[in-house]
Design a protein around this motif. Structure first.
Motif, short mmCIF file in Angstrom:
data_model
loop_
_atom_site.label_atom_id
_atom_site.label_comp_id
_atom_site.label_asym_id
_atom_site.label_seq_id
_atom_site.Cartn_x
_atom_site.Cartn_y
_atom_site.Cartn_z
N ALA A 139 11.70 4.63 -11.31
CA ALA A 139 11.99 4.74 -9.74
C ALA A 139 10.82 4.28 -8.73
CB ALA A 139 12.35 6.01 -8.91
N LEU A 140 10.48 3.46 -7.90
CA LEU A 140 9.52 3.21 -7.00
C LEU A 140 9.18 4.57 -5.77
CD1 LEU A 140 10.64 -0.29 -5.92
CD2 LEU A 140 8.98 0.39 -7.05
N ALA A 141 8.24 5.21 -5.73
CA ALA A 141 7.90 6.11 -5.00
C ALA A 141 6.88 6.02 -3.45
CB ALA A 141 7.89 7.03 -5.88
N VAL A 142 6.59 7.25 -2.59
CA VAL A 142 5.97 7.19 -1.76
C VAL A 142 5.44 8.31 -2.35
CG1 VAL A 142 5.99 6.52 0.26
CG2 VAL A 142 6.81 5.16 -0.59
N GLY A 143 4.16 8.80 -1.92
CA GLY A 143 3.75 10.65 -2.02
C GLY A 143 3.61 10.69 -0.99
N LYS A 144 3.98 12.03 -1.66
CA LYS A 144 4.07 12.68 -0.39
C LYS A 144 3.20 13.60 -0.12
CE LYS A 144 8.96 14.30 -0.99
NZ LYS A 144 9.91 15.04 -1.74
N LYS A 145 3.04 13.95 1.76
CA LYS A 145 2.78 14.96 2.22
C LYS A 145 1.74 16.26 1.94
CE LYS A 145 0.20 10.83 3.79
NZ LYS A 145 -0.47 9.97 3.00
N ASP A 146 1.58 17.26 2.21
CA ASP A 146 1.36 18.68 1.42
C ASP A 146 2.48 19.26 2.45
OD1 ASP A 146 -0.77 18.12 -0.22
OD2 ASP A 146 -2.30 19.13 0.65
N HIS A 147 2.39 18.77 3.73
CA HIS A 147 3.16 19.28 4.71
C HIS A 147 4.80 18.68 4.37
CE1 HIS A 147 3.98 15.65 6.65
NE2 HIS A 147 3.02 15.33 7.13
N ASP A 148 5.10 17.96 3.93
CA ASP A 148 6.18 17.65 3.05
C ASP A 148 6.90 18.17 2.19
OD1 ASP A 148 6.94 16.03 5.04
OD2 ASP A 148 5.60 13.76 3.70
N LYS A 149 5.70 18.62 1.09
CA LYS A 149 5.90 19.50 -0.24
C LYS A 149 6.30 20.93 0.59
CE LYS A 149 3.15 16.57 -2.44
NZ LYS A 149 1.59 17.30 -3.89
N ARG A 150 5.76 21.40 1.26
CA ARG A 150 6.30 22.56 2.67
C ARG A 150 7.54 22.38 2.49
NH1 ARG A 150 0.29 23.10 3.55
NH2 ARG A 150 0.83 21.73 5.66
N LYS B 43 1.17 -1.12 -0.15
CA LYS B 43 0.17 0.19 -0.14
C LYS B 43 1.06 1.15 -0.23
CE LYS B 43 -3.94 2.36 1.97
NZ LYS B 43 -4.27 2.26 3.51
N GLY B 44 0.73 2.41 -0.85
CA GLY B 44 1.06 3.36 -1.04
C GLY B 44 2.33 3.25 -1.94
N LEU B 45 2.81 2.78 -2.45
CA LEU B 45 4.24 2.80 -3.48
C LEU B 45 3.71 2.59 -4.44
CD1 LEU B 45 6.69 -0.24 -1.69
CD2 LEU B 45 6.53 2.31 -2.21
N THR B 46 4.55 3.61 -5.56
CA THR B 46 4.43 3.75 -6.87
C THR B 46 5.11 3.16 -7.53
OG1 THR B 46 2.57 3.74 -8.71
CG2 THR B 46 3.81 5.47 -7.23
N CYS B 47 5.66 3.38 -8.76
CA CYS B 47 6.20 3.27 -9.61
C CYS B 47 6.33 4.48 -10.53
CB CYS B 47 6.68 2.17 -10.66
SG CYS B 47 8.38 1.59 -11.45
N VAL B 48 7.43 5.24 -10.91
CA VAL B 48 7.01 6.52 -12.27
C VAL B 48 8.12 6.75 -12.98
CG1 VAL B 48 5.12 8.06 -10.49
CG2 VAL B 48 8.38 8.14 -10.16
N CYS B 49 8.60 7.64 -13.94
CA CYS B 49 9.36 7.05 -15.25
C CYS B 49 10.24 8.20 -14.51
CB CYS B 49 9.41 7.10 -16.50
SG CYS B 49 10.24 7.19 -17.32
N THR B 50 11.09 9.40 -14.02
CA THR B 50 11.54 9.83 -13.59
C THR B 50 12.90 10.83 -14.63
OG1 THR B 50 13.66 9.27 -12.80
CG2 THR B 50 11.83 9.58 -10.70
N GLN B 51 13.00 10.23 -15.92
CA GLN B 51 14.10 11.00 -17.24
C GLN B 51 14.29 9.59 -18.06
OE1 GLN B 51 18.37 10.64 -15.76
NE2 GLN B 51 18.14 12.90 -16.39
N MET B 52 14.69 10.46 -19.40
CA MET B 52 15.02 9.80 -20.18
C MET B 52 16.12 9.91 -21.15
SD MET B 52 11.06 8.85 -22.42
CE MET B 52 11.79 7.46 -23.92
N TYR B 53 16.82 8.91 -21.69
CA TYR B 53 18.21 9.26 -21.78
C TYR B 53 18.80 8.59 -22.75
CZ TYR B 53 19.64 6.29 -18.05
OH TYR B 53 19.43 4.93 -17.38
N TRP B 54 20.19 8.69 -23.17
CA TRP B 54 20.45 8.73 -24.39
C TRP B 54 21.86 7.52 -23.60
CZ3 TRP B 54 18.23 7.82 -28.84
CH2 TRP B 54 17.70 8.55 -29.48
#
Length: 160
Positions: A127-138, A106-117
């Motif tokens: 990258a495997l990622a966990v969503g940040k809360k609003d206070h973490d973003k601040r 629960k709470g983990l997702t996989c996102v693409c962070t970069q494309m390169y040659w």
């Protein structure tokens, strides 16, 4: 006066900077991307957008969704081009199983962070990622602003 060395061309095609702001990135993987010819030509011109891209695991395979590759007018005249089609990611079985196990939590997702040659091949950094809360973003914004202010103070002190 010494000559300036020419800058080495960057091998980065596109970055998803929003991912590091919205998610806490945990583990990264390098994956090959299965592309067609017109997509490679568009990527050579830098016409890619990773803003809403993520990785979907389906039938033991990884698929890249939401990546927008804009077709060139000259290269894609006789093809039916779909800029947002799903593209297959090429990974080892151990990496695939690790991603499947992690994203099933629960709470983990996989996102693409970069494309390169990498040589003549197109690679995607996911990258495997966990969503940040609003206070973490601040907190991230405050840290970034404080680092900018520190650099300005140091720069101003060096000039004096």
């Amino acid at each position: 006066m010494a000559k300036k060395k020419p800058k080495k061309p960057s091998n980065v095609i596109a970055q998803n900077r929003r991912a590091s702001f919205d998610y806490q990135l945990l583990d990264t993987f390098e994956a090959g991307v299965a592309l067609s010819g017109w997509e490679v030509k568009s990527l050579r011109m830098g016409k890619a957008d990773l803003a809403d891209s993520y990785v979907l695991m389906k039938n033991g395979e990884a698929w890249l969704l939401g990546t927008h590759i804009i077709p060139l007018d000259t290269a894609s005249t006789h093809f039916v081009t779909d800029p947002t089609r799903t593209r297959k990611l090429l990974l080892h079985k151990k990496e695939l199983s690790k991603i499947v196990d992690s994203t099933s939590q629960k709470g983990l997702t996989c996102v693409c962070t970069q494309m390169y040659w990498k040589g003549h091949l197109v690679k995607a950094r996911i990258a495997l990622a966990v969503g940040k809360k609003d206070h973490d973003k601040r907190d991230t914004e405050k840290d970034r602003d404080w680092n900018r202010q520190k650099q300005r103070i140091v720069r101003d002190n060096v000039k004096q």
